[in-house]
Design a protein around this motif. Structure first.
Motif, short mmCIF file in Angstrom:
data_model
loop_
_atom_site.label_atom_id
_atom_site.label_comp_id
_atom_site.label_asym_id
_atom_site.label_seq_id
_atom_site.Cartn_x
_atom_site.Cartn_y
_atom_site.Cartn_z
N PHE A 13 -25.51 12.09 13.59
CA PHE A 13 -26.27 13.34 13.72
C PHE A 13 -27.75 13.05 13.97
O PHE A 13 -28.62 13.58 13.29
CB PHE A 13 -26.10 14.19 12.45
CG PHE A 13 -24.69 14.67 12.24
CD1 PHE A 13 -24.26 15.87 12.77
CD2 PHE A 13 -23.78 13.90 11.53
CE1 PHE A 13 -22.95 16.31 12.58
CE2 PHE A 13 -22.47 14.32 11.34
CZ PHE A 13 -22.05 15.53 11.87
N ALA A 23 -21.75 21.57 15.57
CA ALA A 23 -22.69 21.22 14.50
C ALA A 23 -23.83 22.24 14.51
O ALA A 23 -24.48 22.44 15.54
CB ALA A 23 -23.22 19.81 14.72
N ARG A 35 -21.76 24.42 10.12
CA ARG A 35 -20.98 24.46 11.35
C ARG A 35 -21.10 25.82 12.01
O ARG A 35 -21.12 26.85 11.33
CB ARG A 35 -19.51 24.17 11.03
CG ARG A 35 -18.63 24.07 12.22
CD ARG A 35 -17.23 23.68 11.78
NE ARG A 35 -16.36 23.54 12.92
CZ ARG A 35 -15.05 23.66 12.87
NH1 ARG A 35 -14.46 23.91 11.73
NH2 ARG A 35 -14.34 23.51 13.95
#
Length: 145
Positions: A75, A86, A141
């Motif tokens: 990430f 994401a 999310r």
């Protein structure tokens, strides 16, 4: 024995190539995670028979999967754009995201260490792990389409 050496070599190669594309890599890791949890859930629901050895193997696979999730590598800044679910909150609250993943890993390790002896014990573990997954999905999310 030869197959084992080839398998280990392939895993080593795959590990060295890991995280080439953080979006694709984290999606692959999460798909694998979902498949493992899905198999455990089928056992917990009684759709598949309970086999303590098979459940332990699945829990060990889940732990290996959780241990592969390197938040910093998967990430990185800038990997919030593109074909990803994401959510932006990951990068806004990286410490919270890491803490959520750390809790999940700890719960997976605990489930593996206390391998369930029956379906009822597995159900409790699946509820805990499912809660961890739900917390992360709800907070970090973005739902697609």
């Amino acid at each position: 024995m030869r197959k084992l050496v080839i398998a280990i070599s392939m895993l080593a190669f795959a590990g060295s190539a890991a995280f080439a594309d953080p979006i694709l890599d984290r999606q692959a890791l999460m798909k694998e995670r979902g498949k493992i949890v899905g198999g455990l859930a089928k056992v917990a629901k009684g759709e598949d028979p309970f086999d303590a050895a098979a459940v332990l193997t699945q829990l060990q696979a889940l732990q290996a999967n959780a241990e592969k999730l390197d938040v910093d590598a998967l990430f990185p800044a800038g990997s919030d754009a593109g074909d990803t679910t994401a959510g932006p909150k990951i990068w806004e609250d990286m410490a919270g995201f890491k803490a959520t993943e750390d809790k999940y890993l700890a719960d997976v390790k605990a489930a593996t260490a206390a391998a369930p002896g029956d379906v009822d014990a597995l159900k409790g573990q699946i509820n805990t792990l499912g809660g961890d997954c739900g917390t992360c999905h709800q907070t970090y999310r973005v739902k697609k389409g």
